[in-house]
Design a protein around this motif. Structure first.
Motif, short mmCIF file in Angstrom:
data_model
loop_
_atom_site.label_atom_id
_atom_site.label_comp_id
_atom_site.label_asym_id
_atom_site.label_seq_id
_atom_site.Cartn_x
_atom_site.Cartn_y
_atom_site.Cartn_z
N GLY A 52 55.68 60.29 42.66
CA GLY A 52 56.83 60.83 41.94
C GLY A 52 57.94 61.24 42.88
O GLY A 52 57.69 61.66 44.02
N THR A 53 59.17 61.11 42.42
CA THR A 53 60.33 61.45 43.26
C THR A 53 61.36 62.26 42.48
O THR A 53 61.45 63.46 42.62
N ALA A 54 62.13 61.60 41.60
CA ALA A 54 63.19 62.30 40.88
C ALA A 54 63.51 61.59 39.57
O ALA A 54 63.26 60.39 39.42
N SER A 70 67.98 63.48 35.62
CA SER A 70 68.63 64.79 35.65
C SER A 70 69.02 65.20 37.06
O SER A 70 70.02 65.91 37.25
N PHE A 71 68.25 64.78 38.05
CA PHE A 71 68.58 65.12 39.44
C PHE A 71 69.89 64.46 39.85
O PHE A 71 70.72 65.08 40.53
N THR A 72 70.08 63.22 39.44
CA THR A 72 71.34 62.54 39.74
C THR A 72 72.49 63.21 39.00
O THR A 72 73.57 63.45 39.57
N LEU A 81 64.41 55.52 44.91
CA LEU A 81 65.60 56.06 44.26
C LEU A 81 65.82 55.41 42.90
O LEU A 81 65.72 54.19 42.76
N LEU A 82 66.10 56.24 41.90
CA LEU A 82 66.36 55.78 40.54
C LEU A 82 67.82 55.36 40.45
O LEU A 82 68.73 56.18 40.58
N ALA A 133 62.13 51.95 48.04
CA ALA A 133 62.12 51.24 46.76
C ALA A 133 63.23 51.76 45.87
O ALA A 133 63.74 52.87 46.05
N VAL A 134 63.59 50.94 44.89
CA VAL A 134 64.47 51.36 43.81
C VAL A 134 63.65 51.33 42.52
O VAL A 134 62.73 50.53 42.38
#
Length: 446
Positions: free
Chosen positions: A197-199, A202-204, A227-228, A254-255
Motif C-alpha cells: 500500500g502507498t497512497a 485523497s493524498f493527491t 504512484l497513483l 510503478a504507476v
C-alpha cells in the motif's frame, strides 16, 4: 457480557439443546463420526480450495466454557444444570482428520472427519462450518483469479469492502489461493503476509499540485514506490511521476491505474513510460477486478493486480455451501452403524470415508475416490490398490492438536500445497466458464 477469548459461544443454540436432550436420553456418549463436505459445487466452480484448517485448530485451542459464559447460559436457561456441569470442564478429546490446507476438493470430499462422542462432536458444528464456508469460498475465488493472472502477482485490497474481522480471514485465505500480499495490516501482522500500500487519490487532492503530492510520497517511501497517476490527467500524471522519481535520484517503481478503460490505458502508459526511458517502471491496476476482468486484461502490459470487493465476497460465491453431517454412530450394542439422510435433494452417503485422488498415466487427476469403511487399514489398502494419493491427514488426535498446522510457516506450506494440487488437475479445471467439475467423485463401499 464483554467479549471473550473463548470460542465456545461462536455456535448456534441448537448445538447445546441437542446435547442436552441427548444427555437426558442417554445417547450423548455414543461414539459418532461427522463429516464436513459439499453436496455440489457452484456452477462457476470446477474445483474448490480448502482453507481455514489452521484457523480452526487455533480456534479449537480456545474452545472452552468460561465461568462468565456458564453463568450466562444458566441465567438465560439455555440448557439444564446437568448440561452445564458437563460444559464447565469441556475439552474436545476426540480426533479430527482432514484435507490439508490448499488441497483442491470436489462434491462429497470429506474435508473434515470428526470422531468422538456425540456430545463433543455436535458442539463443533457451527464453528467448523463458519470458518470453512468463508475461507474456502475466498480461497476458491482467489485461485481462479491467480489462474486468470497467468503468473502476474495479485494483491488483496478488500479490507474496506467487508466486515473488519472477515477481512483478516479473507486475506489469509487469499494467500492460500495464490495471492502475494495484503493491504490489511492486522492480517499482515497476524499471519506474516507481505503488507502492501502507498497512497489514495485523497493524498493527491490534499496537495496544491500532483507533483507536490508525488514529491511528498517519494520523500517518505523512495523512488521505488508506486504512484497513483489517474487523479487528474493520466498522461500528465505519468510525466509528473517519472520526473519526481528522477528528481529524487532513481527510477519510479510503478504507476497505478484505478479507472477508465484499463486495457487501452495500460497500453498508452506503457508506451509513454518506454518513450520516457522508464522501461523498468511497472504498471499495476485496480478498479473492481474479478477473474473475468483479470482474464480480459491478459493481453495488456500490466504487471500486477489489486483486487478488492470481488475477492472478499468470493466473486459471486460468498459461501462454499459445506455441511456437517452425522455419517456413523454407535448402536445400542456398541457397534458402529452407518447413518444417512434420505430427504429429497439433501440425501447423504452413510459410513466413514477415506479419501484418495487417482492420478492417470499422464500425471493428471482422474477421479476422487471415497472408500466407505470403518477400517482405516482396509481403506489404505484399497486406495493403494487403486493407485490413489491419500488426501486426509491427522489434525487432532485424541484431543491433541497438531499445532504445526497453524504455525509460522503453515500459510506458506498451504500455498505450495495448492499449487501442487491445482497443477495436477486436468485442463478443464482451469477454465473460468461454467461447466462440469474437474473430476468425478466415486464411492467404493467395502
Amino acid at each position: 457480557m464483554p467479549s471473550s477469548i473463548s470460542t465456545s459461544l461462536l455456535t448456534d443454540m441448537y448445538e447445546l439443546t441437542m446435547f442436552d436432550a441427548a444427555l437426558k436420553a442417554g445417547t450423548a456418549w455414543r461414539t459418532s463420526t461427522f463429516e464436513v463436505f459439499g453436496r455440489r459445487l457452484p456452477a462457476t466452480r470446477r474445483f474448490g480450495v480448502v482453507a481455514g484448517i489452521g484457523r480452526i485448530l487455533e480456534a479449537l485451542e480456545r474452545f472452552e466454557f468460561e465461568p462468565a459464559q456458564i453463568d450466562w447460559l444458566h441465567t438465560e436457561k439455555i440448557v439444564s444444570d446437568d448440561a452445564l456441569d458437563y460444559l464447565k470442564s469441556f475439552h474436545f478429546t476426540g480426533s479430527i482428520r482432514g484435507y490439508a490446507e490448499g488441497e483442491c476438493y470436489f462434491p462429497g470430499s470429506p474435508l473434515l472427519t470428526v470422531e468422538g462422542t456425540f456430545a463433543e462432536c455436535t458442539m463443533l458444528e457451527t464453528l467448523l462450518l463458519s470458518i470453512l464456508n468463508h475461507d474456502c469460498a475466498i480461497a476458491s475465488a482467489a485461485s481462479r483469479m491467480t489462474i486468470a493472472a497467468h503468473g502476474r502477482p495479485c494483491m488483496d485490497m478488500g479490507a474496506r469492502r467487508g466486515h473488519e474481522r472477515a477481512a483478516v480471514s479473507a486475506a489469509r485465505a487469499a494467500i492460500i489461493g495464490g495471492f502475494a500480499g495484503t493491504s490489511d495490516l492486522e492480517a499482515a501482522k497476524r499471519y506474516g503476509i507481505r503488507a502492501i500500500g502507498t497512497a489514495a487519490h485523497s493524498f493527491t487532492l490534499l496537495h496544491d499540485s500532483e507533483r507536490e503530492a508525488f514529491d511528498a510520497q517519494i520523500a517518505l517511501l523512495g523512488p521505488s514506490t508506486t504512484l497513483l497517476v489517474d487523479t487528474y490527467d493520466v498522461e500528465r500524471g505519468v510525466i509528473n511521476a517519472v520526473e519526481a522519481a528522477r528528481a529524487a535520484g532513481g527510477e519510479l517503481g510503478a504507476v497505478r491505474l484505478d479507472s477508465g478503460d484499463l486495457v487501452a490505458t495500460a497500453f498508452k502508459v506503457r508506451g509513454q513510460l518506454d518513450a520516457l526511458g522508464a522501461t523498468t517502471t511497472k504498471i499495476t491496476v485496480t478498479n473492481d477486478l474479478d477473474e473475468y476482468a483479470i482474464a480480459a486484461l491478459g493481453a495488456a502490459p500490466i504487471d500486477s493486480y489489486g483486487v478488492g470487493t470481488k475477492l472478499v465476497t468470493g466473486s459471486g460465491v460468498p459461501t462454499a455451501a459445506l455441511v456437517y453431517k452425522l455419517v456413523s454412530r454407535e448402536d445400542e450394542n456398541g457397534n458402529p452403524k452407518p447413518v444417512a439422510k434420505k430427504s429429497e435433494s439433501k440425501s447423504t452417503v452413510g459410513g466413514k470415508k477415506f479419501a484418495g485422488r487417482v492420478i492417470d498415466e499422464d500425471g493428471y487427476a482422474a477421479e476422487e475416490v471415497l472408500v466407505v469403511t470403518d477400517s482405516e487399514a482396509d481403506a489404505k489398502a484399497e486406495l493403494a490398490k487403486l493407485g490413489a494419493r491419500e488426501l486426509q491427514i491427522p489434525l487432532i488426535t485424541d484431543g491433541t492438536i497438531d499445532s504445526s498446522l497453524w504455525g509460522d510457516d503453515a500459510l506458506e506450506k498451504a500455498q505450495a500445497t495448492h499449487v501442487r494440487s491445482r497443477n495436477e488437475l486436468p485442463y478443464q479445471a482451469w477454465r473460468l466458464s461454467e461447466g462440469e467439475v474437474a473430476i468425478p467423485t466415486r464411492y467404493v463401499k467395502l
